[in-house]
Design a protein around this motif. Sequence first.
Motif, PDB file in Angstrom:
ATOM      1  N   ALA A 124       0.831  -1.107   0.129  1.00 18.35           N
ATOM      2  CA  ALA A 124      -0.106  -0.130  -0.009  1.00 18.35           C
ATOM      3  C   ALA A 124       0.880   1.181   0.134  1.00 18.35           C
ATOM      4  CB  ALA A 124      -0.912   0.043   1.281  1.00 18.35           C
ATOM      5  N   PRO A 125       0.506   2.408  -0.454  1.00 26.25           N
ATOM      6  CA  PRO A 125       1.043   3.617  -0.339  1.00 26.25           C
ATOM      7  C   PRO A 125       1.618   3.854   1.115  1.00 26.25           C
ATOM      8  CG  PRO A 125      -0.891   3.770  -1.712  1.00 26.25           C
ATOM      9  CD  PRO A 125      -1.124   2.531  -0.962  1.00 26.25           C
ATOM     10  N   VAL A 126       2.780   4.441   1.226  1.00 24.30           N
ATOM     11  CA  VAL A 126       3.324   4.801   2.331  1.00 24.30           C
ATOM     12  C   VAL A 126       3.095   6.161   2.843  1.00 24.30           C
ATOM     13  CG1 VAL A 126       5.695   5.060   3.549  1.00 24.30           C
ATOM     14  CG2 VAL A 126       5.258   3.243   1.998  1.00 24.30           C
ATOM     15  N   HIS A 127       2.552   6.245   4.104  1.00 25.21           N
ATOM     16  CA  HIS A 127       2.163   7.587   4.764  1.00 25.21           C
ATOM     17  C   HIS A 127       2.831   7.589   5.860  1.00 25.21           C
ATOM     18  CE1 HIS A 127      -1.010   8.355   1.506  1.00 25.21           C
ATOM     19  NE2 HIS A 127      -1.315   7.097   1.909  1.00 25.21           N
ATOM     20  N   VAL A 128       3.961   8.307   5.934  1.00 25.81           N
ATOM     21  CA  VAL A 128       4.952   8.305   6.973  1.00 25.81           C
ATOM     22  C   VAL A 128       4.178   9.440   7.745  1.00 25.81           C
ATOM     23  CG1 VAL A 128       7.144   8.700   8.005  1.00 25.81           C
ATOM     24  CG2 VAL A 128       6.834   7.520   5.776  1.00 25.81           C
ATOM     25  N   LEU A 129       3.728  10.646   7.697  1.00 28.51           N
ATOM     26  CA  LEU A 129       3.374  11.571   8.488  1.00 28.51           C
ATOM     27  C   LEU A 129       1.892  11.479   8.540  1.00 28.51           C
ATOM     28  CD1 LEU A 129       5.381  14.680   7.151  1.00 28.51           C
ATOM     29  CD2 LEU A 129       5.757  13.236   9.308  1.00 28.51           C
ATOM     30  N   VAL A 130       1.249  11.149   9.796  1.00 29.03           N
ATOM     31  CA  VAL A 130      -0.215  11.038   9.692  1.00 29.03           C
ATOM     32  C   VAL A 130      -0.562  12.281  10.867  1.00 29.03           C
ATOM     33  CG1 VAL A 130      -0.160   8.641   9.579  1.00 29.03           C
ATOM     34  CG2 VAL A 130       0.162   9.647  11.934  1.00 29.03           C
ATOM     35  N   THR A 131      -1.995  12.419  10.486  1.00 26.01           N
ATOM     36  CA  THR A 131      -2.562  13.645  11.373  1.00 26.01           C
ATOM     37  C   THR A 131      -3.548  13.221  12.128  1.00 26.01           C
ATOM     38  OG1 THR A 131      -1.994  15.093   9.464  1.00 26.01           O
ATOM     39  CG2 THR A 131      -3.694  15.794  11.328  1.00 26.01           C
ATOM     40  N   ASP A 132      -3.592  13.312  13.692  1.00 30.62           N
ATOM     41  CA  ASP A 132      -4.557  12.783  14.550  1.00 30.62           C
ATOM     42  C   ASP A 132      -5.836  13.653  14.569  1.00 30.62           C
ATOM     43  OD1 ASP A 132      -4.141  15.005  15.889  1.00 30.62           O
ATOM     44  OD2 ASP A 132      -2.892  13.798  17.434  1.00 30.62           O
ATOM     45  N   SER A 133      -6.922  13.335  15.098  1.00 32.60           N
ATOM     46  CA  SER A 133      -8.118  14.081  15.185  1.00 32.60           C
ATOM     47  C   SER A 133      -8.115  15.239  15.540  1.00 32.60           C
ATOM     48  CB  SER A 133      -9.264  13.428  16.213  1.00 32.60           C
ATOM     49  OG  SER A 133      -8.836  13.255  17.340  1.00 32.60           O
ATOM     50  N   ALA A 134      -6.908  15.619  16.561  1.00 31.98           N
ATOM     51  CA  ALA A 134      -6.646  17.068  17.039  1.00 31.98           C
ATOM     52  C   ALA A 134      -5.981  17.850  16.135  1.00 31.98           C
ATOM     53  CB  ALA A 134      -5.962  17.131  18.323  1.00 31.98           C
ATOM     54  N   GLY A 135      -5.561  17.242  14.929  1.00 32.43           N
ATOM     55  CA  GLY A 135      -4.773  18.209  14.019  1.00 32.43           C
ATOM     56  C   GLY A 135      -3.211  18.019  14.097  1.00 32.43           C
ATOM     57  N   HIS A 136      -2.811  17.172  15.071  1.00 31.46           N
ATOM     58  CA  HIS A 136      -1.336  17.133  15.323  1.00 31.46           C
ATOM     59  C   HIS A 136      -0.548  16.162  14.201  1.00 31.46           C
ATOM     60  CE1 HIS A 136      -1.135  19.504  19.015  1.00 31.46           C
ATOM     61  NE2 HIS A 136      -2.169  18.761  19.540  1.00 31.46           N
ATOM     62  N   VAL A 137       0.307  16.419  13.854  1.00 33.01           N
ATOM     63  CA  VAL A 137       1.237  15.433  12.954  1.00 33.01           C
ATOM     64  C   VAL A 137       2.256  14.737  13.589  1.00 33.01           C
ATOM     65  CG1 VAL A 137       2.729  15.379  10.791  1.00 33.01           C
ATOM     66  CG2 VAL A 137       0.925  17.213  11.044  1.00 33.01           C
ATOM     67  N   ALA A 138       2.268  13.540  13.264  1.00 35.16           N
ATOM     68  CA  ALA A 138       3.046  12.566  14.002  1.00 35.16           C
ATOM     69  C   ALA A 138       3.797  11.712  12.914  1.00 35.16           C
ATOM     70  CB  ALA A 138       2.433  11.754  14.950  1.00 35.16           C
ATOM     71  N   PHE A 139       4.927  10.949  13.229  1.00 31.65           N
ATOM     72  CA  PHE A 139       5.767  10.027  12.495  1.00 31.65           C
ATOM     73  C   PHE A 139       5.105   8.869  12.761  1.00 31.65           C
ATOM     74  CE2 PHE A 139       8.928   7.032  12.253  1.00 31.65           C
ATOM     75  CZ  PHE A 139       9.417   7.071  10.756  1.00 31.65           C
ATOM     76  N   ALA A 140       4.812   7.923  11.682  1.00 27.42           N
ATOM     77  CA  ALA A 140       4.339   6.755  12.089  1.00 27.42           C
ATOM     78  C   ALA A 140       5.275   5.573  10.922  1.00 27.42           C
ATOM     79  CB  ALA A 140       2.965   6.409  11.700  1.00 27.42           C
ATOM     80  N   SER A 141       5.935   4.727  11.750  1.00 26.42           N
ATOM     81  CA  SER A 141       6.944   3.880  10.473  1.00 26.42           C
ATOM     82  C   SER A 141       6.041   2.887   9.875  1.00 26.42           C
ATOM     83  CB  SER A 141       7.857   3.160  11.444  1.00 26.42           C
ATOM     84  OG  SER A 141       7.306   2.117  12.543  1.00 26.42           O
ATOM     85  N   PRO A 142       6.235   2.311   8.695  1.00 29.85           N
ATOM     86  CA  PRO A 142       5.252   1.482   8.130  1.00 29.85           C
ATOM     87  C   PRO A 142       5.362   0.017   8.574  1.00 29.85           C
ATOM     88  CG  PRO A 142       7.433   1.975   6.661  1.00 29.85           C
ATOM     89  CD  PRO A 142       7.443   2.779   7.923  1.00 29.85           C
ATOM     90  N   ASP A 143       4.318  -0.584   8.830  1.00 30.81           N
ATOM     91  CA  ASP A 143       4.277  -1.939   9.392  1.00 30.81           C
ATOM     92  C   ASP A 143       4.748  -1.810  10.853  1.00 30.81           C
ATOM     93  OD1 ASP A 143       3.052  -4.433   9.512  1.00 30.81           O
ATOM     94  OD2 ASP A 143       4.791  -5.347   8.353  1.00 30.81           O
ATOM     95  N   GLY A 144       4.766  -0.684  11.413  1.00 31.80           N
ATOM     96  CA  GLY A 144       5.153  -0.596  12.795  1.00 31.80           C
ATOM     97  C   GLY A 144       6.814  -1.100  13.109  1.00 31.80           C
ATOM     98  N   VAL A 145       7.425  -1.025  11.910  1.00 36.27           N
ATOM     99  CA  VAL A 145       8.815  -1.613  12.025  1.00 36.27           C
ATOM    100  C   VAL A 145       9.843  -0.645  12.554  1.00 36.27           C
ATOM    101  CG1 VAL A 145       9.627  -0.388   9.671  1.00 36.27           C
ATOM    102  CG2 VAL A 145      10.599  -2.473  10.458  1.00 36.27           C
ATOM    103  N   LEU A 146      10.795  -1.232  13.663  1.00 34.69           N
ATOM    104  CA  LEU A 146      11.682  -0.279  14.241  1.00 34.69           C
ATOM    105  C   LEU A 146      12.942  -0.224  13.655  1.00 34.69           C
ATOM    106  CD1 LEU A 146      11.083  -2.410  17.609  1.00 34.69           C
ATOM    107  CD2 LEU A 146      10.144  -0.105  17.228  1.00 34.69           C
ATOM    108  N   PRO A 147      13.687   0.740  14.066  1.00 33.35           N
ATOM    109  CA  PRO A 147      15.017   1.125  13.246  1.00 33.35           C
ATOM    110  C   PRO A 147      15.731  -0.279  13.198  1.00 33.35           C
ATOM    111  CG  PRO A 147      14.421   2.716  14.766  1.00 33.35           C
ATOM    112  CD  PRO A 147      13.576   1.899  15.138  1.00 33.35           C
ATOM    113  N   GLY A 148      16.230  -1.129  14.057  1.00 34.68           N
ATOM    114  CA  GLY A 148      17.076  -2.117  14.197  1.00 34.68           C
ATOM    115  C   GLY A 148      16.350  -3.136  13.039  1.00 34.68           C
ATOM    116  N   GLN A 149      14.957  -3.276  12.915  1.00 27.05           N
ATOM    117  CA  GLN A 149      14.524  -4.087  12.001  1.00 27.05           C
ATOM    118  C   GLN A 149      14.407  -3.714  10.733  1.00 27.05           C
ATOM    119  OE1 GLN A 149      10.625  -4.122  13.875  1.00 27.05           O
ATOM    120  NE2 GLN A 149      11.080  -5.737  15.213  1.00 27.05           N
ATOM    121  N   VAL A 150      14.555  -2.423  10.499  1.00 31.85           N
ATOM    122  CA  VAL A 150      14.589  -1.928   9.264  1.00 31.85           C
ATOM    123  C   VAL A 150      16.128  -2.262   8.440  1.00 31.85           C
ATOM    124  CG1 VAL A 150      15.037   0.057   7.810  1.00 31.85           C
ATOM    125  CG2 VAL A 150      13.234   0.248   9.336  1.00 31.85           C
ATOM    126  N   GLY A 151      17.128  -2.233   9.332  1.00 35.82           N
ATOM    127  CA  GLY A 151      18.256  -2.605   8.641  1.00 35.82           C
ATOM    128  C   GLY A 151      18.521  -3.870   8.471  1.00 35.82           C
TER     129      GLY A 151
END
Length: 546
Positions: A262-289
Amino acid sequence: MLKNWGAAITCAAALCALAGTASAQPSSPVGLPGTVGSDVRLKLERDGKLTVTEVVSIPDGRTAKRVVPLRIAVSETRDRVFEVTDASVQGKGTATASPDELVVALEAGTSTVTYTVVGAVAKIGDTLELRWQPASGWDTALDSVKVSVITPDAPKSVNCLAGEPGTSKPCTTAELGDGRGVRATEIGLSAGERIDVAVGLQDGVAPANARIEETSGLAAAFALTPMTALGLGGLVVLLLAGGVLLWYLRGRDARALAGDVAPVHVLVTDSAGHVAFASPDGVLPGQVGTVVDEHVDVVDVTATIVDLAVRNYVWIEEAGALDWRLVRRNPADPSLSDYERAVYEAILPVGVDAVLLSELRGRRIDLTSVRDALYADVVAKNWFVRRPDAERSLWWWVGIALAGLGVAATVLLTLVTGPALFGLVVVVAGGALALGARWMPSRTKRGSALLEHVRGLRAYLVSATPNDVPESDREMVFSRSLPYAVVLGESERWLGAFAGQRAGLYWYGAGEQAADLRRFAQRFPAFLGAMDGVLAQAGHLRLLHS
């Protein structure tokens, strides 16, 4: 060797003398009862093949057998090798050819033996030489042998030898005929003796096809013959097909379906309008490498330490020009994965609340549990079929074993003067398998989909700017993205993009200059390099140069 007219007259006189004593020696005269005669016609074709027709007359009540060696020694360690095909007999008898000899067995009467010879044309300097033994290996004496040779163009010379193998006795007669022919005759050839005819030709009359093979020592064992080449080609094809099949069954990533990527949306906006970072599939940095390059690397652990700081488990503060202090902020809890907990306990063991990087350099850190936990984690997440390290190790040892088998086969075949090249091919195949073991770990469909998501994550790190994030959320988005930039080699670009911002970092202490991100962008790469160096000393992990 050519005969002059005087010699020819002498030979004629000798024939007359022999005729005069026919009653005393009935087996000698040509055509008399009880004699064996052979008329051999050789024709060199344009393709280099030599067609041979032998007309052999055998008296009633007798038989004759001829064994023609197809290997003729040209030196102590080299043989001239001929190949005979299409052997047949018209009359009473048989003719069979093997790689080593031609066997002709004839009964009484007149029989015609035909066969084709490959390997009779040799390149000598700027000329060609046609060579064959039209009579050899007979188990009975021949009263006379007549030889005629037809070549595509006029021959330049003829040399005819007769007698025991190895002697240089000339034939009774040998001469260049008119046009394209050569004629030779030998009167009285004893059993086991041979006639050896060599005809000189212009270069280009036919392709040279003579084959020389080594017969002893290493040269013979490693000689490349047509049969050896054919066998090697088959073995190479078999090994290549086996390698491709092995990769297809064990080392090939499962293809992700279009719906899995699916398309990757790294930046997500919550109901309050705040922008947050979300890794795809919940992958952690060590797992990415680990998913990207199928190895647990030093940078994977360094990025994990930064991520632990960003998530408020560790506080990082400057403790001098080239030193930093890692401080326990919150204890490890169940929300941490096994490999993150192993990293935490490796740098801050139980009972240690703070440590300097300079102190860690002198302390042996055991990262075995980190490596094992991270490999097990990517399998448990269903990103890999099997542990990448175990898969590489398995096929590395299989390759080493195969190469060892090839070495043993090479030595054995060399000792028995066999085709040792087969053993070398197996050695190369084993070495290739050992080197190719690094590509044997295979991702699942979910792992392949994550790999595509990581490419989208990298594109975000390369293109995102502070203007893409509301000012109130920039510190958090910058911090949460930083560990992924570290593991993907984009930290320099990410730091540079936010260097102009004025914001304090909640997880990093730099005294009075804590809010200066430009200074942080200059200092933080030094921390990453120092952390990589400490972890590299521990071993067990691969050190990247990116």
